[in-house]
Structure formats: C-alpha cells, structure tokens
Design an enzyme around this catalytic site. Sequence first.
Site, mmCIF file in Angstrom:
data_model
loop_
_atom_site.group_PDB
_atom_site.id
_atom_site.type_symbol
_atom_site.label_atom_id
_atom_site.label_comp_id
_atom_site.label_asym_id
_atom_site.label_seq_id
_atom_site.Cartn_x
_atom_site.Cartn_y
_atom_site.Cartn_z
ATOM 1 N N GLY A 40 11.112 2.530 -3.373
ATOM 2 C CA GLY A 40 9.780 2.060 -3.017
ATOM 3 C C GLY A 40 8.698 3.114 -3.169
ATOM 4 O O GLY A 40 8.704 3.926 -4.102
ATOM 5 N N SER A 41 7.771 3.119 -2.225
ATOM 6 C CA SER A 41 6.582 3.977 -2.331
ATOM 7 C C SER A 41 6.883 5.466 -2.235
ATOM 8 O O SER A 41 5.994 6.277 -2.500
ATOM 9 C CB SER A 41 5.568 3.592 -1.243
ATOM 10 O OG SER A 41 5.048 2.299 -1.494
#
Length: 580
Positions: free
Chosen positions: A301-302
């Site tokens: 993810g981020s």
Amino acid sequence: MNRQEPQPTKMQRFVASLKAWRFGCVMGVFLLVVGALGWRLVDLHVVDREFLRQQGDVRTIRVDAIDAHRGMITDRYGEPLAVSTPVETLWANPGETDPDDPRLASLASVIGVNEAQLRKRLREYGSREFIYVRRKVQPSIAREALALGIPGFYSRLEYKRYYPAGEVSAHLVGFTDIDEAGQEGVELSYNEWLSGVPGRKRVLRDNRGRLIRDLSLIRDARPGKDLTLSLDLRLQYLAYRELKAVVQAHKARGGTLVMLDVDTGEVLAMVNQQSYNPNDRRQLDPARLRNKAVTDLFEPGSTMKPLAMAAALESGDYSLDTVINTSPGHRRFGRFTIRDHRNYGALSLTDIIVRSSNVGISLIANDLGGDLIRDFYFQLGLGQPTGIGFPGEAVGVLPSTNRWRPVEEATLSYGYGMSVNALQLAQAYMALANGGVRYPVSLTRLQQPPIGHRVMSETVAMQVRDMLQQAVERGTGKRALPALYSAGGKTGTVHLVGANGYEDSQYKAIFAGMAPMEDPKIVTVVAVDAPQGGDYYGGEVAAPVFARVMGDALRLLNVRPELTAVEAAAQTPADSGERG
C-alpha cells in the site's frame, strides 16, 4: 577216521590274550573319558551353574553411543534462546518383565503413561530386548520410577531442547523434534551447524544392560556449535508485548513486527501473533508455526509512496520545488478510479507524502514509466530473496511487463499489484535511513561491518527522510511519534486478499518508519491483520505500536533523547483528519 583240530600254539594264545587286554584298556580309557566329560557337564550345569552365569554376565562386551548435545542458540549478548539440558529416557527389556506385575500401575502413574497401553506393549514386544517406555523425562522422575524395582526397566542419559524465551522468540528460533533434529526456524536452517556428532565406546555390561566398566574409547563425542543470533532479547520482549497488546485490543487475526539495525542490517527483533510455546507442543496449532515476517506476503500500500518518490528524485526529472496539481482529487482509468481523501489541489512532493496523495504519486509514476519505478524497487531488494536462508521465505511479486498500462504504473507507485514480506519492506526503508545504501539483512550477529551497495544518492535519501519526518509530525503518521525522540515513517492501509479476491471489510494496517531522525538507528515495520471495530487504518492501529516500541527500544539502546518531556508534549500535533 576222525581228525583232531590243531591246538593253538603258545604264541597264538599270547597274541589273543594281548588283543583282549588292549581292547579292554581302550574301552576302559574311553569309559573314563566319557565319565570325566559327563562329570564335568554335571559340574558346570549343576554345581557351578550360578558362578559361571555370573562370569558370563560380567564379560559381555558391547559398543555404546556417547550422546553429543546440540549447540546453544543465544541472542547477541549471550542470553540463551535454545539450550540442551540432560534428561533421562526410560526403556525396558520386555523379555525380563512380567506384564502382569502389579507395580506397573505405580510406574505408569509416576512417568505419566497409560497403564493399559504399557502392559499391552510389553506383551506385544515380548520377544524384543528393547522398547522405549518414556523418552526424555526429568532425572528425578526417572529415579522415582527405577526405585520401584521392577525387573527389566532401565534408563539412559539423553538431551532435551529447552527454549527459555518461550513464545516470545518461537517463530524465529523454531524447535526440534524428540531426536533434536531441527524442524522449524533457525533450528532447521542451521541444523547441520547446531547438530553434534555422537561418540562410541566399548563397555562391559551384564545381560540386564547394567554398566560394569568402560573398556576403551572408539570415538569421542563432538558437541554441536553454538550460534549467536543478531536478536536483542530485550527488544524482542518489548516488541512482542506491544504487538500482542494491539492484536488483543483490536481483536485482530494477527500481526507482525520487524526491527532492523540501520547500519548493519541485523535483525534486532522479529515477532508475530498468534504465537505458540515451543516447550509445550501437546496442542500445537500448525497455523501458528509460520514466521509471517518472512513467509507471508501482502500488498504494501501507501508505504511504497516514499520509495516511488525516491525514484522520482533520483531520476533528476523532479526536485523538491516541483508542484503537482492533484485536482479534482481523483483519476479515472476505464472502470478503475483512483481517489484521494479529499481534493488537495496543488501539492509539493513533500505534501504528496504527508497527505498520502494517491493522485499525486500516480501522476509522477505515469510520467516516469513503470520500468523505472520497478527497477528502483528491485534495487532496494523487493521481488527477490533477502538471503537470510530462513525456511519457507516468500520472495514476493514485483510485476514486469513489456508494455505498462497507465493503471499498472499508477497502482505500482502506491503499493498495489505487487507483494512483499515485512522483512523486505524493512530492508527497503533501511536504505532511506542510512543514506542510500542497501545492506543484506542478517539473522546472526555480524563480526565485521557488512558490505552494501548504494542504491540512491545520500541527498535523495535525506530528502525523502525529511518527507517521512513531516508525515509523522503533521500528516497521516502523527500517532507514530515516540516520546522524547523524532521519527519518520509512512502509514499504509490495504484490503486483505481472500480466496475470492479483495475482502471489502477486512484490512491490513501497516506502518514503516525509522528513528531518531537526526541519526536513524532503527527501522521498524508493523503490520496488523484484520483489526475489528471502527479503527483499521495504519495511522490508527499500527502507528501507535511503532511509537511505543521505538521509544522503549531507543532508551534501552542508550540513545540520547532529542527532546525534553515538555518539548515533546508541545510538539504533538493536532489531529489533521487524515488517517492513512
């Protein structure tokens, strides 16, 4: 006219008499020999029977094995993680034992076995001279069992593996089977190093197996070599405590935490939830055996946005002065839409990280191209083994294609469409923390500085570190700030993948970061699986664990605080409304 038979001469009569006498002598001698042999047989089997049996018993020469204990596993400061302790193994000669002996009930009670099963085995194996009764019991239990005086029961010295840290280090250290052969973890990957070589000796034993005396040494036993891990047991305990607390508080499926030394790549702590006790495996759940920090993959993810930003700065096409217009706060790729938490408008590169803007980082990725970002990730160690040699290590997926679609470039920049394990993610962040050098990770304590290679310039590494610090101080990672120290890091919140694809209501909360920012010492990755309730973002679930673990770890390592208590309280930012 009758003829008379000739009369034997005197000589003939003498010869006949001599033959008769000689025959009598031979028969007499023969009878004497037979009589002597008969008497000797009677003497041996009746008169001296007990004496001769005893003499035969004490003159049985056998070759015995000399057990060699397994090498010890310790943490970096010599604290024991796995040791072999002397124990006793009870065995029996069924041919010498009465299966109906009433004392067997007491024996079964003392050693903790089923009485009926014990009697059954003694009957079934009555023709054998050796069966195990109970392996590796405490010496005091063995003494109590033998004190019952039941014929045919004996004991021998063996070694049993014991793990002082129990479930705290179980996934990393692993365990052995009853014969001390490695089955999981370091015990398995370093089995040849840790295993000893048994010796052999000639001994005199009686027919009951009792040792009379040692005769000669054939080969001396060679104990296994000791192994010093890079682990700091103090940090391992606090990491385990905090991870277990957050998993219980959020009723999560499990979690993982990895802590690395920034300057060496040594693993200082590696814990997972749920765990198990390697000292008590009577109800062991196989699902708990995996060291998820290296065997389980997830989309990061981020947490990949700072790495994609480093690739952009390293390319030379972007600088800290670059401004990206993220309006209207979303991008559409066919049926797929990328969204930000809200419309941020024009953002600097730093604010793209602070605000965790999917739109901003995807615009940069489409400009750079998928190959550049993918190759940069690979240089950081993603998509390839870490080299620690841990059994079951998962390599992960780093996509590569001849023709990148814009949506693939976009999702690659914020950690979808790829997979890593927690250790790989920590190794990648380590390069940001130490000024752009990728070191190999190590589970054993290093005796000399490691050899790394530069994957980005020191300037770029420091620029991204500053972005990460601001993400903690005023962005999505504000709850990751440890007391009295600065920190930098990035949150991540991703959907978990199930049998039928992404699970809409189940998430993995992630935080990856470093501290202190003036001179980073430790990189830590925290991941919590499927937290329940209202909180599931990385900034809400994983970031507080990072703050507590890093604060305590830096104090244990005698890192000088950067802030006073008053300054730290004053620096705590207000809630920005962004959760990451």
